[in-house]
Write a protein that holds these residues in place. Structure first.
Motif, PDB file in Angstrom:
ATOM      1  N   ALA A 377      37.271  -1.621  26.234  1.00  0.00           N
ATOM      2  CA  ALA A 377      37.000  -1.810  27.567  1.00  0.00           C
ATOM      3  C   ALA A 377      36.292  -0.450  28.218  1.00  0.00           C
ATOM      4  CB  ALA A 377      38.284  -1.811  28.545  1.00  0.00           C
ATOM      5  N   ALA A 378      36.674   0.632  27.545  1.00  0.00           N
ATOM      6  CA  ALA A 378      36.069   1.774  28.202  1.00  0.00           C
ATOM      7  C   ALA A 378      34.527   2.086  27.699  1.00  0.00           C
ATOM      8  CB  ALA A 378      36.584   3.099  27.261  1.00  0.00           C
ATOM      9  N   GLU A 379      34.181   1.335  26.513  1.00  0.00           N
ATOM     10  CA  GLU A 379      32.891   1.415  26.096  1.00  0.00           C
ATOM     11  C   GLU A 379      31.969   0.378  27.021  1.00  0.00           C
ATOM     12  OE1 GLU A 379      32.957   2.009  21.348  1.00  0.00           O
ATOM     13  OE2 GLU A 379      33.840   0.263  22.164  1.00  0.00           O
ATOM     14  N   LYS A 380      32.672  -0.869  27.115  1.00  0.00           N
ATOM     15  CA  LYS A 380      31.784  -1.772  28.206  1.00  0.00           C
ATOM     16  C   LYS A 380      31.672  -1.130  29.513  1.00  0.00           C
ATOM     17  CE  LYS A 380      33.873  -5.979  25.821  1.00  0.00           C
ATOM     18  NZ  LYS A 380      34.829  -6.767  26.070  1.00  0.00           N
ATOM     19  N   LYS A 381      32.693  -0.481  29.974  1.00  0.00           N
ATOM     20  CA  LYS A 381      32.566   0.235  31.310  1.00  0.00           C
ATOM     21  C   LYS A 381      31.544   1.454  31.321  1.00  0.00           C
ATOM     22  CE  LYS A 381      35.637   2.368  34.898  1.00  0.00           C
ATOM     23  NZ  LYS A 381      36.766   3.010  35.203  1.00  0.00           N
ATOM     24  N   ALA A 382      31.374   2.124  30.437  1.00  0.00           N
ATOM     25  CA  ALA A 382      30.262   3.106  30.164  1.00  0.00           C
ATOM     26  C   ALA A 382      28.918   2.677  30.226  1.00  0.00           C
ATOM     27  CB  ALA A 382      30.506   4.000  29.073  1.00  0.00           C
ATOM     28  N   GLU A 383      28.905   1.348  29.508  1.00  0.00           N
ATOM     29  CA  GLU A 383      27.538   0.540  29.171  1.00  0.00           C
ATOM     30  C   GLU A 383      26.972   0.251  30.264  1.00  0.00           C
ATOM     31  OE1 GLU A 383      26.067  -2.794  26.151  1.00  0.00           O
ATOM     32  OE2 GLU A 383      27.017  -1.128  25.331  1.00  0.00           O
ATOM     33  N   THR A 758      52.418 -15.181  25.888  1.00  0.00           N
ATOM     34  CA  THR A 758      51.101 -14.980  25.820  1.00  0.00           C
ATOM     35  C   THR A 758      50.934 -13.766  26.982  1.00  0.00           C
ATOM     36  OG1 THR A 758      50.387 -16.875  24.753  1.00  0.00           O
ATOM     37  CG2 THR A 758      48.753 -15.607  25.880  1.00  0.00           C
ATOM     38  N   LYS A 759      51.253 -14.145  28.122  1.00  0.00           N
ATOM     39  CA  LYS A 759      51.253 -13.131  29.152  1.00  0.00           C
ATOM     40  C   LYS A 759      51.893 -11.895  28.966  1.00  0.00           C
ATOM     41  CE  LYS A 759      51.086 -16.790  33.022  1.00  0.00           C
ATOM     42  NZ  LYS A 759      51.914 -17.182  34.210  1.00  0.00           N
ATOM     43  N   ILE A 760      53.098 -11.934  28.341  1.00  0.00           N
ATOM     44  CA  ILE A 760      53.781 -10.693  28.082  1.00  0.00           C
ATOM     45  C   ILE A 760      52.935  -9.887  27.129  1.00  0.00           C
ATOM     46  CG2 ILE A 760      55.825  -9.756  26.937  1.00  0.00           C
ATOM     47  CD1 ILE A 760      57.257 -12.125  28.247  1.00  0.00           C
ATOM     48  N   THR A 761      52.455 -10.481  25.813  1.00  0.00           N
ATOM     49  CA  THR A 761      51.745  -9.913  25.134  1.00  0.00           C
ATOM     50  C   THR A 761      50.195  -9.328  25.643  1.00  0.00           C
ATOM     51  OG1 THR A 761      52.517 -11.222  23.501  1.00  0.00           O
ATOM     52  CG2 THR A 761      50.608 -10.056  22.776  1.00  0.00           C
ATOM     53  N   LYS A 762      49.816  -9.865  26.509  1.00  0.00           N
ATOM     54  CA  LYS A 762      48.356  -9.550  27.154  1.00  0.00           C
ATOM     55  C   LYS A 762      48.662  -8.341  28.043  1.00  0.00           C
ATOM     56  CE  LYS A 762      45.341 -13.392  26.836  1.00  0.00           C
ATOM     57  NZ  LYS A 762      44.675 -14.475  27.618  1.00  0.00           N
ATOM     58  N   LYS A 763      49.837  -8.274  28.665  1.00  0.00           N
ATOM     59  CA  LYS A 763      50.205  -7.313  29.644  1.00  0.00           C
ATOM     60  C   LYS A 763      50.658  -6.157  28.875  1.00  0.00           C
ATOM     61  CE  LYS A 763      51.682  -5.416  33.792  1.00  0.00           C
ATOM     62  NZ  LYS A 763      52.079  -4.199  33.299  1.00  0.00           N
ATOM     63  N   PHE A 764      51.153  -6.187  27.651  1.00  0.00           N
ATOM     64  CA  PHE A 764      51.456  -5.100  26.859  1.00  0.00           C
ATOM     65  C   PHE A 764      50.276  -4.372  26.399  1.00  0.00           C
ATOM     66  CE2 PHE A 764      52.206  -3.491  22.291  1.00  0.00           C
ATOM     67  CZ  PHE A 764      53.170  -2.439  22.792  1.00  0.00           C
ATOM     68  N   GLU A 765      49.393  -5.189  25.808  1.00  0.00           N
ATOM     69  CA  GLU A 765      47.852  -4.417  25.371  1.00  0.00           C
ATOM     70  C   GLU A 765      47.210  -4.085  26.375  1.00  0.00           C
ATOM     71  OE1 GLU A 765      46.287  -8.129  23.607  1.00  0.00           O
ATOM     72  OE2 GLU A 765      47.445  -8.079  21.816  1.00  0.00           O
ATOM     73  N   LYS A 766      47.058  -4.621  27.696  1.00  0.00           N
ATOM     74  CA  LYS A 766      46.475  -3.784  28.752  1.00  0.00           C
ATOM     75  C   LYS A 766      47.219  -2.679  29.302  1.00  0.00           C
ATOM     76  CE  LYS A 766      44.604  -5.114  33.425  1.00  0.00           C
ATOM     77  NZ  LYS A 766      44.714  -6.078  34.568  1.00  0.00           N
ATOM     78  N   ASP A 767      48.659  -2.699  29.196  1.00  0.00           N
ATOM     79  CA  ASP A 767      49.141  -1.417  29.403  1.00  0.00           C
ATOM     80  C   ASP A 767      48.871  -0.275  28.497  1.00  0.00           C
ATOM     81  OD1 ASP A 767      50.023  -2.449  31.749  1.00  0.00           O
ATOM     82  OD2 ASP A 767      52.262  -2.986  30.769  1.00  0.00           O
ATOM     83  N   ASN A 768      49.006  -0.465  27.204  1.00  0.00           N
ATOM     84  CA  ASN A 768      48.504   0.195  26.086  1.00  0.00           C
ATOM     85  C   ASN A 768      47.069   0.906  26.315  1.00  0.00           C
ATOM     86  OD1 ASN A 768      50.857   1.027  24.685  1.00  0.00           O
ATOM     87  ND2 ASN A 768      50.568  -0.455  23.116  1.00  0.00           N
ATOM     88  N   GLN A 769      46.092  -0.072  26.361  1.00  0.00           N
ATOM     89  CA  GLN A 769      44.746   0.377  26.645  1.00  0.00           C
ATOM     90  C   GLN A 769      44.623   1.368  27.888  1.00  0.00           C
ATOM     91  OE1 GLN A 769      42.044  -0.649  24.596  1.00  0.00           O
ATOM     92  NE2 GLN A 769      41.185   1.135  25.619  1.00  0.00           N
TER      93      GLN A 769
END
Length: 899
Positions: A377-383, A758-769
């Motif tokens: 996400a950081a790379e996409k944002k910078a680009e 799925t919602k819980i897993t996506k939220k976990f990944e988003k928080d970690n990112q």
């Protein structure tokens, strides 16, 4: 009606129609038929070509069938600027058909009789008959309205009728007349004049100070204010591209310019943004010919990459015409750049397309695309930030001191031309556009944007009658491409406004036009009869007028005036079958019912010795047709009929709607869409049912069933809180909906648990990112396991409910009132989704967007939204709200605006 016989012949190729039609010949064309004529005018079919034994009266037993692209695009560019009459077609680079299965592209829209208008009706009359009857009613209403408008205007223009002088019956009246100096004016009028001369008003004495000033004098302070405001805006203007907020330019309230042809006084902009240079392939990635990797000049390699990178687009790369055109251009580039060589430097002659292997190129670019998708996400944002920074200087211009958004400031990158439909040039190489090909249009006092280093512009001009900022000619069709202002700019808004105002002006002329072309359908002159028939088809079926084509250099697309013998098939008693390539090389196929006289006329126009290749309207051209129409109204052309018919029909339908205080917003939206859908059907805006339609409807159906299951659970929570409710409400209230069987419920429960996971897993990944981006330590995996316990608990709870057939109330502080309120909310959501489902299913074969964006006056939508308190966002997306700002703002204080 005067004859056009003295005009030069419209066409000279093939067999020419006779200049006149005798009554005997006209009668001979009226072949008796036992079949009952179908209601007209109406599209009766827009589907596959009939291969049965239908009675075709064509003079030619066979009709060539073409494959079709599904979606017909009726969008137009309404502009008359630039050095060529040809206008560039705006193409969204993301709007590609590449991933659509070929089988879908070859399907045609189904019969109009199968097109569902999503509304309740117990009428046994077929849809076509109902719509034809409704259309005739609307046209009758239009005729009456035109007469009323013309009568009102005539009355306003007519000079005041002089009243007769008073009778000389008494000496007193005679004396009064002799004393009066106003012999021709009634007594009351003379008194009024004397009062005015003495500064006395008609209703009170001594209140007026003199005669009222002329309007031109009162307008002078306004003009001065406008000029002063423009001067101030110019003085306070900032550099182009800055993001300051500016006051909106309400051009619809500004005084009309004396010279409408002058588009701007000052214009500043930063030119165009060129695509990046080609990046050569790595040394280990080569084009392969007959098993041998070959080295190419960088220009030839780029052309090879164009083809290799799009191997996934089988609809293009497997098309023989696409392959042939690409290979011819590729060989030309090879010849010009030194050809191909093997690793030892020996020449490799590339003669056969079938021996070319592009897979290494495709795999390389496929890998690059996959890596791009996998960016953080950081790379996409910078680009994106870098891209925005690069584009910022080109996004805005200064137009008369105002900041206006530029629409398409990017120069098209090189590639392979795809075209639409069966374009004969598909696969040809679109060359890279250089600064030396580009003309810049800018204000005389403005700084000319510098071209890229080592280059120069083709020309710089200062044409303030043009609205384009830059222009170049592409190499495939020789069309001129223009950099214009954005859709939400004042210039574009004014163009839209003028288009719809011209359509509104047609209201008062339409009755006369229809009366005269219906009369000329039986004219003795062939030219008059052809013209009348063409106007009938354009008015009733929204056919484009059509223009002359250079068959050697352009796709063989046609419109009404350029129809050929083979494009029209006649079937007794009054069905006409059109089959031709229309705008953008898209096949137009439709079966329509027409007035019997029109059917006879078309038979006359196809009469032997006419044969395939001959023009049907051989004594008519588009320019002649438009010149004739301009006699009725300045600026009237064939294309104005589409806008008028769509807008007038929509206006009439909206006025007939019955909406009460209990009608919900969702129901109002559906009522509006039903009207829009009828306009699309009446104006022949059809589309193929999308391949994903059934899947979308199934998904929507599952959402509705899911809500019904949720409602059933909440009802049973009511029993958990208050068991006596079963007796009070009755057992039927708590029964499961018939649509929900046990198998579906078990499947849905599994879906609910998986969805929770799925919602819980996506939220976990988003928080970690986020933690990683902030430089913090990420959560361990055991944190995810802990969070997933919620889904496990839901699974156990549902399994328990299946066993016990009881549902525990799981809300905080559950009460009967709270639960009943939740049940009502679920009911409202179900009703809204059911309306959406009916709406979507009704729209599956009708292109609502075509009419709403291009042909229905947006002010009609604004008035509807305002009148019935529906947010305009429900009808116009953000993009359309920007495009139609003028429509939203210009009538915000008008309660009785009508088309």
């Amino acid at each position: 009606m005067s004859s056009d016989d003295d005009m030069p012949l419209a066409r000279t190729n093939g067999n020419l129609s006779a200049p006149t039609i005798s009554k005997a010949e006209d009668k001979a064309m009226d072949v008796d038929s036992s079949a009952k004529p179908l209601p007209f005018p109406m599209s009766v079919r827009n589907g596959p070509v009939d291969t049965g034994d239908s009675a075709h009266v064509n003079g030619n037993g066979k009709r060539k069938s073409r494959s079709s692209i599904s979606n017909v695009n009726y969008q137009e560019l309404d502009s008359d600027e630039g050095p060529s009459a040809k206008r560039p077609r705006k193409v969204d680079p993301d709007d590609s058909d590449d991933d659509v299965p070929i089988i879908r592209k070859n399907r045609l829209p189904p019969a109009a009789s199968e097109t569902a208008v999503a509304e309740d009706s117990d009428d046994d009359q077929p849809l076509n008959a109902r719509l034809a009857k409704q259309r005739q009613s609307i046209e009758k209403h239009a005729e009456q309205e035109a007469k009323a408008i013309n009568a009102k205007e005539a009355k306003a223009k007519k000079p005041a009728v002089k009243k007769p002088a008073p009778k000389k019956s008494t000496p007193r009246k005679k004396a009064i007349k002799e004393e009066s100096d106003d012999d021709d004016v009634p007594l009351a009028g003379a008194k009024s004049r004397k009062r005015a001369a003495n500064g006395i008003s008609g209703k009170g004495k001594g209140k007026s100070n003199g005669v009222k000033k002329e309007e031109s004098d009162s307008d002078e302070p306004i003009r001065k204010k406008v000029k002063a405001a423009a001067k101030k805006a110019k003085e306070e203007s900032e550099e182009i591209g800055e993001e300051e907020d500016e006051e909106e330019y309400a051009w619809w309230n500004a005084p009309k310019k004396d010279d409408d042809s002058i588009k701007w006084e000052t214009l500043e902009h930063n030119g165009v943004l060129f695509p990046p240079d080609y990046e050569p392939l790595p040394k280990n990635v080569k084009l392969i010919y007959d098993g041998t990797p070959v080295d190419l000049d960088v220009e030839a390699e780029e052309v090879a990459v164009f083809f290799g990178a799009m191997l996934h687009s089988t609809n293009n790369v497997e098309n023989p015409v696409f392959q042939k055109n690409f290979f011819n251009d590729f060989k030309e580039v090879l010849k010009r750049t030194g050809g191909a060589k093997d690793r030892q430097g020996n020449n490799v002659t590339i003669k056969e397309f079938s021996k070319l292997d592009f897979k290494p190129i495709f795999e390389y670019y496929h890998g690059k695309n996959e890596a791009r998708k996998a960016r953080s996400a950081a790379e996409k944002k910078a680009e994106k930030a870098e891209k925005d920074k690069m584009e910022a200087p080109f996004m805005f211009c200064k137009w008369d001191g105002r900041k206006e958004k530029v629409g398409n400031f990017r120069v098209e990158p090189p590639g392979l031309f795809r075209g639409r439909g069966e374009h004969p040039k598909t696969g040809r190489v679109k060359g890279r556009v250089l600064p030396e090909q580009i003309t810049i249009n800018i204000g005389k006092q403005a700084k000319v944007p510098p071209p890229p280093e080592g280059h120069k512009w083709k020309a710089v001009q200062h044409d303030n009658k043009a609205t384009w900022l830059a222009m170049w000619q592409e190499n495939i069709n020789g069309q001129y491409k223009y950099v214009m202002l954005g859709a939400n700019s004042a210039v574009k808004g004014q163009a839209d406004f003028k288009k719809f105002e011209k359509a509104r002006a047609l209201k008062k002329h339409i009755a006369k036009i229809r009366k005269e072309y219906n009369k000329d359908l039986k004219a003795e002159s062939m030219a008059d009869r052809q013209r009348a028939t063409a106007v009938y088809l354009i008015d009733k079926f929204a056919l484009r007028a059509g223009n002359e084509k250079d068959a050697d250099n352009e796709a063989e697309t046609v419109g009404c005036c350029s129809l050929k013998f083979e494009h029209v098939t006649l079937r007794e008693p009054n069905t006409v079958i059109f089959d031709f390539l229309g705008k953008d090389s898209i096949r137009f196929y439709d079966e329509v019912t027409v007035d019997r006289q029109v059917f006879k006329n078309l038979r006359v126009f196809k009469k032997p010795p006419k044969k395939a290749g001959d023009d049907i309207f051989d004594r008519l051209t588009t320019s002649q047709l438009n010149k004739h129409l301009s006699n009725y109204m300045p600026g009237l052309t064939a294309k104005v009929f589409r806008t008028y018919n769509a807008s007038y029909t929509m206006s009439t339908l909206l006025q007939d709607l019955k909406v009460d205080k209990n009608t919900t917003i969702a129901e109002k939206i559906k009522l509006y869409n039903d009207c829009n859908r009828r306009v699309a059907i009446l104006c022949n805006h059809k589309r193929t049912v999308g391949a994903s339609h059934e899947a979308q409807m199934e998904k929507l159906g599952d959402r509705i069933k899911g809500l019904k299951y949720q409602k059933w659970r909440i009802k049973h929570m009511l029993l958990d809180v208050e068991p006596k409710m079963k007796k009070k409400k009755g057992a039927e209230f708590f029964e499961l909906d018939p649509e929900l069987d046990e198998a579906w419920i078990l499947e849905h429960q599994t879906f609910l648990v998986d969805e929770q996971r799925t919602k819980i897993t996506k939220k976990f990944e988003k928080d970690n990112q986020k933690r990683q981006d902030d430089g913090e330590k990420t959560f361990p995996d055991k944190e995810l396991k802990e969070r997933l316990k919620v889904a496990d608990e839901l699974k156990k709870k549902l399994q328990k409910e299946n066993k016990t057939k009881k549902v525990e109330a799981d809300m905080k502080g559950p009460t009967v009132e709270k639960i009943e309120a939740n049940i009502k909310k679920i009911d409202d959501r179900i009703r809204t989704l059911e309306l959406q489902a009916a709406d979507r299913d009704g729209n599956k074969e009708v292109a609502l967007g075509t009419s709403k964006i291009n042909y229905i006056d947006p002010r009609l939508t604004v008035v509807f939204a305002k009148k019935f308190d529906v947010p305009i966002e429900k009808f116009f997306s953000k993009t359309l709200r920007d495009k139609f700002t003028w429509a939203i703002k210009s009538i915000e204080n008008e309660d009785n605006w009508e088309f």
